[in-house]
Design a protein around this motif. Structure first.
Motif, PDB file in Angstrom:
ATOM      1  N   LEU A   1      46.705  38.655  40.717  1.00 38.61           N
ATOM      2  CA  LEU A   1      48.018  38.442  40.116  1.00 38.61           C
ATOM      3  C   LEU A   1      47.860  37.909  38.698  1.00 38.61           C
ATOM      4  O   LEU A   1      47.118  36.958  38.457  1.00 38.61           O
ATOM      5  N   THR A   2      48.582  38.522  37.761  1.00 36.78           N
ATOM      6  CA  THR A   2      48.457  38.092  36.361  1.00 36.78           C
ATOM      7  C   THR A   2      49.303  36.849  36.084  1.00 36.78           C
ATOM      8  O   THR A   2      48.875  35.957  35.377  1.00 36.78           O
ATOM      9  N   HIS A   3      50.529  36.802  36.637  1.00 33.50           N
ATOM     10  CA  HIS A   3      51.373  35.631  36.416  1.00 33.50           C
ATOM     11  C   HIS A   3      52.551  35.656  37.378  1.00 33.50           C
ATOM     12  O   HIS A   3      52.715  36.612  38.144  1.00 33.50           O
ATOM     13  N   GLY A   4      53.398  34.635  37.320  1.00 29.55           N
ATOM     14  CA  GLY A   4      54.371  34.403  38.378  1.00 29.55           C
ATOM     15  C   GLY A   4      55.771  34.938  38.164  1.00 29.55           C
ATOM     16  O   GLY A   4      56.699  34.497  38.842  1.00 29.55           O
ATOM     17  N   HIS A   5      55.962  35.892  37.255  1.00 27.87           N
ATOM     18  CA  HIS A   5      57.292  36.464  37.079  1.00 27.87           C
ATOM     19  C   HIS A   5      57.626  37.449  38.201  1.00 27.87           C
ATOM     20  O   HIS A   5      56.734  38.096  38.740  1.00 27.87           O
ATOM     21  N   GLU A   6      58.922  37.558  38.483  1.00 24.46           N
ATOM     22  CA  GLU A   6      59.420  38.461  39.543  1.00 24.46           C
ATOM     23  C   GLU A   6      58.858  39.885  39.436  1.00 24.46           C
ATOM     24  O   GLU A   6      58.569  40.519  40.441  1.00 24.46           O
ATOM     25  N   ASP A   7      58.758  40.374  38.202  1.00 22.41           N
ATOM     26  CA  ASP A   7      58.332  41.767  38.048  1.00 22.41           C
ATOM     27  C   ASP A   7      56.819  41.928  38.242  1.00 22.41           C
ATOM     28  O   ASP A   7      56.288  43.017  38.066  1.00 22.41           O
ATOM     29  N   HIS A   8      56.161  40.815  38.626  1.00 23.21           N
ATOM     30  CA  HIS A   8      54.721  40.888  38.915  1.00 23.21           C
ATOM     31  C   HIS A   8      54.375  40.398  40.320  1.00 23.21           C
ATOM     32  O   HIS A   8      53.363  40.805  40.873  1.00 23.21           O
ATOM     33  N   ILE A   9      55.206  39.518  40.873  1.00 21.82           N
ATOM     34  CA  ILE A   9      54.908  39.021  42.227  1.00 21.82           C
ATOM     35  C   ILE A   9      56.071  39.210  43.205  1.00 21.82           C
ATOM     36  O   ILE A   9      55.926  38.972  44.403  1.00 21.82           O
ATOM     37  N   GLY A  10      57.222  39.649  42.730  1.00 19.93           N
ATOM     38  CA  GLY A  10      58.443  39.613  43.540  1.00 19.93           C
ATOM     39  C   GLY A  10      58.426  40.479  44.785  1.00 19.93           C
ATOM     40  O   GLY A  10      59.155  40.220  45.740  1.00 19.93           O
ATOM     41  N   ALA A  11      57.584  41.524  44.817  1.00 22.50           N
ATOM     42  CA  ALA A  11      57.592  42.420  45.979  1.00 22.50           C
ATOM     43  C   ALA A  11      56.489  42.085  46.973  1.00 22.50           C
ATOM     44  O   ALA A  11      56.325  42.776  47.987  1.00 22.50           O
ATOM     45  N   LEU A  12      55.727  41.015  46.710  1.00 18.35           N
ATOM     46  CA  LEU A  12      54.611  40.673  47.613  1.00 18.35           C
ATOM     47  C   LEU A  12      55.033  40.534  49.077  1.00 18.35           C
ATOM     48  O   LEU A  12      54.393  41.122  49.960  1.00 18.35           O
ATOM     49  N   PRO A  13      56.090  39.768  49.388  1.00 19.03           N
ATOM     50  CA  PRO A  13      56.434  39.625  50.817  1.00 19.03           C
ATOM     51  C   PRO A  13      56.779  40.959  51.465  1.00 19.03           C
ATOM     52  O   PRO A  13      56.438  41.185  52.629  1.00 19.03           O
ATOM     53  N   TYR A  14      57.432  41.848  50.725  1.00 17.37           N
ATOM     54  CA  TYR A  14      57.775  43.165  51.271  1.00 17.37           C
ATOM     55  C   TYR A  14      56.510  43.954  51.588  1.00 17.37           C
ATOM     56  O   TYR A  14      56.446  44.683  52.560  1.00 17.37           O
TER      57      TYR A  14
END
Lengths: 563, 563
Positions: free
Chosen positions: A78-91
């Motif tokens: 993961l590069t950083h914590g913005h939605e457009d980079h981590i937001g779909a992880l749980p899905y």
């Protein structure tokens, strides 16, 4: 100790880079790197729906390729914590084994953890925290190296993936801020060292490729904020992105310098301030934060309200303040409102509406046209060229941008001397095949978008969206007819009900006109044996008549009940 | 001969200025001036629907006050021919006597005439053409004087209304272009003369009140266009606003200079080019225009296509070219596309989509970020101050702008020395009462918006729009139950039909679940005597269950049929 590549075996082979999101668009960034039977993913982001996606809450990448190959998936970086980079992880983790490790910075993982917690407690994860310059082996073939960069959120990495074919670098989102807030600058040495040793393939952020020169330092915002806040005579309301921790830090420092107390509002703002100060990313002096409910116990000139709502989101704190529907803050003359962000394309009208309402309530509003109150988190053209100069890749692929941004970024790469044939403009789902001497598009994997509406994941598709668009345009007209099960005799109807079509008080003639035309049609049937014929006749008659009368095309829904 | 006010009677009285549109918004400009039993209207414009006005085609002012007072309406004066100033005329004349005169320039009336022709042949009009410096008496009390200004359409006026109380000036839309295309500059003398003699009340265009300095001259666009077109090696496609005749003239001149032929596409573009060249506003050399169908008979470097579509409108020529659905123009490498306009707020995403598609098809695209290819038609802050200096009004009311623009314009007025108490920020529908010594808001008239959808005028209101929004968000679920007319026995149902709710293939369990819950409820009724009770029970059960299962809230429509 000097780092030695562990794969020094000179064996040839092919590597694949497969972007599943972030190419030809801003958002839902996700890129796969595949070598033989092993895959790693860089980021797993989401995006927000376009205006044609009626009723949709979120959009995530189509995960089918990853799910089908989940036994090959060795890790996610993961590069950083913005939605457009981590937001779909749980899905994604809903569909893949929970033990697949995710590597990210402390802040990134803390934000990701929250997403999992709010998603579904049955979906588990396996977090591995890394720091700048950490190197981790992933699977048999990959080693990921994390390199500090600067962006509009703390703890951001570029990531180098060392593979048997060569080194792949992904910049993540970045700007090159020479005076960052936490003094943690870009790790120029590591980027340059990678370049010196040889980078086979670079993917770099194109978001600001249309902007000339350099993006201003985040620090310049602090100075502008200080000036504006000094001028303010009454309360100060500052709206910012909750995830922009450097910005929050600056707002908090300005407030503290001026001896003001800070109240926080907006769910995500409250959460991030709590989380970031707990983890040490946000430094707040004691007794500076006050409860939102106690704002009225202080003088106006002692208050800063830090809140969400920079994009005009209808339910955000700033919108409620502007609409005078906020529980605790009633905007009034003497208040200064600072909107410390610019509207994301598509949100302009909503933002202007908020601004107009605030001004109408006599607040002083400081917004985008006033320079200095916001700077971008993405590098402009000269920063992109600097990144290309540091990393000196053999092959280059611009990422994170619409086509026009990718194209501009390509121009930058040409300008710094990368040969045109070594630059790839790709699309989501295309496989880029990379050898030591060649990089080319070769084949594709299933890709696209999955729509999230409420609890549903992917249960809304084109037909449902088309119906919603149709309903939104002209509404629906329902015609119910009851026939006898025994002999097909018409027992009742037509009953005509409309929604979203025309004012009830205006619809009398239209409804009566439709009714009599349908009755005329029904009189031709002694009994109904072919439902489909009747349905289609009713639909055609109703559609034709209503279009002629109104030039509108509602959905016509004939319902035949059998008793 | 020096103009002498005809009302030199010194009798006191009250004058009312009543804006029905254009205040607190950009668009549907319409302002009434009323003195005793006489009214005139300055402009009768329309606007385009906001994104929350689903399915609406156009928005016009609420005419109720004018219709009720149509015997008092003595005339309509028109500043220029843009939609937001003349577009609602036919809708008004549908409701008022056809002999009420409309005064406007040749071009304005020609454009208005087209609107009437395309509207309804039974709606008649009474046009009176005027030129700059013309003065016409309207009713017993008013004299209107037309003063040339510059804007993004030819033949534009500011209008002075001389009344028994004093002179009212309305600038219309304007910029102060010192080097306009047709060399017909602003009539500075007349504006200054009005100022010298004394203007009681000024209304001035606020559209660009947020921009510092001066707006660039339209002529500068010609130079930029020339440069871009010289660079182009293949075909050139230029998109512009059809009504921007000066822009069209410059495009045509550049094309002619470069020896290129011009094909025209887009319905409004074809119409305006025909009309404007017939009336002499557009000068085109012989043999320069070619038929769109014959484009392929020429070499690429001999072609300019002039078309519509600067706002990304889905059916406009440029969008069809970008989507490769255009009948005659297939975009290809070597083509240069120039978008000679900026996106209107709300249209950004659609415009970027068009740009991305064009770039993807290998066209060179010149758009807003490239400076000089477009300039605004509205004056910036220094021009607004210049207008205030020329007209020197006693009272001032900023018009044509959202609240934030009006507020900025007020700041300009304060800066040039108008006392704060003499500046009025109003709202649509408020009556401004003006005497020789005073101007204040005093009362209001019915005002608001009338929505046009297809042929319907005002038959769509809040309930219909709310339904459309609800339908657009989550769709509709219809539950049909048939009962016996005789004894209320339940004969059939529930039948459940959905649209825009969920994919059919995903909906099985949901439908079955709803059915069984409703059946359970129905079993409680031996017979149905109270429809309302049953309906409301069915609605509550269905809504609760579906929300719990999906977190979605479709419209629930129970239908009970009686046989």
């Amino acid at each position: 100790m000097e780092w030695k590549p562990f794969y020094n075996n000179n064996k040839e082979g092919k590597l694949y880079v497969i972007p599943l999101g972030g190419i030809g668009e801003i958002g839902k960034n996700m890129t796969l790197i595949q070598y033989k039977d092993e895959i790693i993913s860089i980021d797993v982001g989401l995006t927000f729906p376009g205006e044609d996606m009626l009723g949709i809450d979120l959009v995530i990448p189509d995960f089918n390729y990853v799910i089908k190959n989940s036994s090959k998936l060795k890790g996610i970086v993961l590069t950083h914590g913005h939605e457009d980079h981590i937001g779909a992880l749980p899905y994604l983790y809903k569909e893949i084994p929970a033990d697949i490790p995710m590597y990210g910075s402390k802040l990134t993982l803390a934000l990701a953890k929250e997403k999992f917690e709010r998603f579904d407690e049955n979906v588990k994860h396996n977090f591995k925290e890394v720091k700048g310059r950490d190197k981790v082996k992933i699977g048999k073939y990959f080693e990921a190296e994390f390199i500090k960069t600067t962006h509009s959120i703390s703890d951001t990495f570029a990531i180098a993936i060392h593979t048997p074919i060569g080194t792949i670098v992904h910049t993540g989102d970045f700007k090159i801020d020479l005076t960052p807030i936490n003094n943690e600058s870009t790790d120029f040495f590591k980027l340059a060292e990678l370049g010196e040793k040889g980078v086979l393939f670079l993917m770099s952020d194109s978001t600001n490729a249309e902007r000339e020169g350099y993006t201003m330092s985040e620090r310049s915002v602090g100075e502008a904020l200080q000036q504006e806040c000094e001028k303010a005579k009454g309360r100060i309301v500052v709206a910012a992105f909750a995830s922009h921790i450097h910005r929050l830090q600056q707002i908090i420092e300005v407030a503290t310098n001026l001896g003001r107390k800070i109240a926080i509002d907006g769910r995500s703002m409250i959460r991030v301030v709590e989380l970031a100060s707990r983890l040490g990313y946000l430094k707040i002096e004691d007794n500076v934060l006050i409860d939102l409910k106690s704002v009225d116990n202080y003088k106006d000139e002692e208050i800063v309200l830090l809140c969400t709502g920079t994009q005009g989101e209808p339910m955000a704190a700033l919108s409620r303040i502007a609409n005078r529907t906020h529980k605790h803050i009633n905007i009034k003359e003497g208040d200064t409102v600072i909107i410390s962000a610019t509207p994301i394309p598509g949100n302009e009208k909503a933002v202007y509406k908020t601004i107009n309402r605030l001004i109408k309530n006599n607040a002083e509003v400081i917004y985008e046209k006033i320079s200095g109150i916001h700077v971008s988190g993405h590098g402009s053209q000269d920063e992109l060229k600097l990144m290309l100069n540091l990393v000196k890749p053999k092959f280059f692929m611009p990422v994170h941008g619409e086509y026009k941004h990718l194209k501009k970024h390509k121009d930058m790469a040409l300008a710094v001397g990368i040969p045109e044939e070594n630059i790839i403009i790709s699309e989501n789902g295309l496989k880029i095949e990379i050898t030591k001497n060649n990089a080319k598009i070769s084949g594709k994997v299933p890709s696209g978008i999955t729509l999230i509406d409420g609890l549903g994941i992917g249960d809304i598709g084109n037909i449902v969206l088309r119906d919603r668009q149709h309903l939104a345009q002209d509404g629906i007209v329902i015609v119910v007819i009851t026939i006898s099960k025994k002999d097909g005799e018409i027992l009742a109807g037509p009953d005509i009900i409309t929604r979203g079509f025309v004012y009830a008080r205006e619809s009398g003639d239209l409804i009566r006109g439709t009714e009599s035309l349908i009755k005329e049609e029904l009189s031709k049937y002694k009994k109904v044996t072919e439902w489909a014929v009747l349905k289609s006749a009713v639909r055609d008659i109703t559609r034709g008549y209503l279009y002629e009368q109104t030039k509108r095309n509602p959905i016509i829904l004939p319902i035949i009940m059998e008793v």
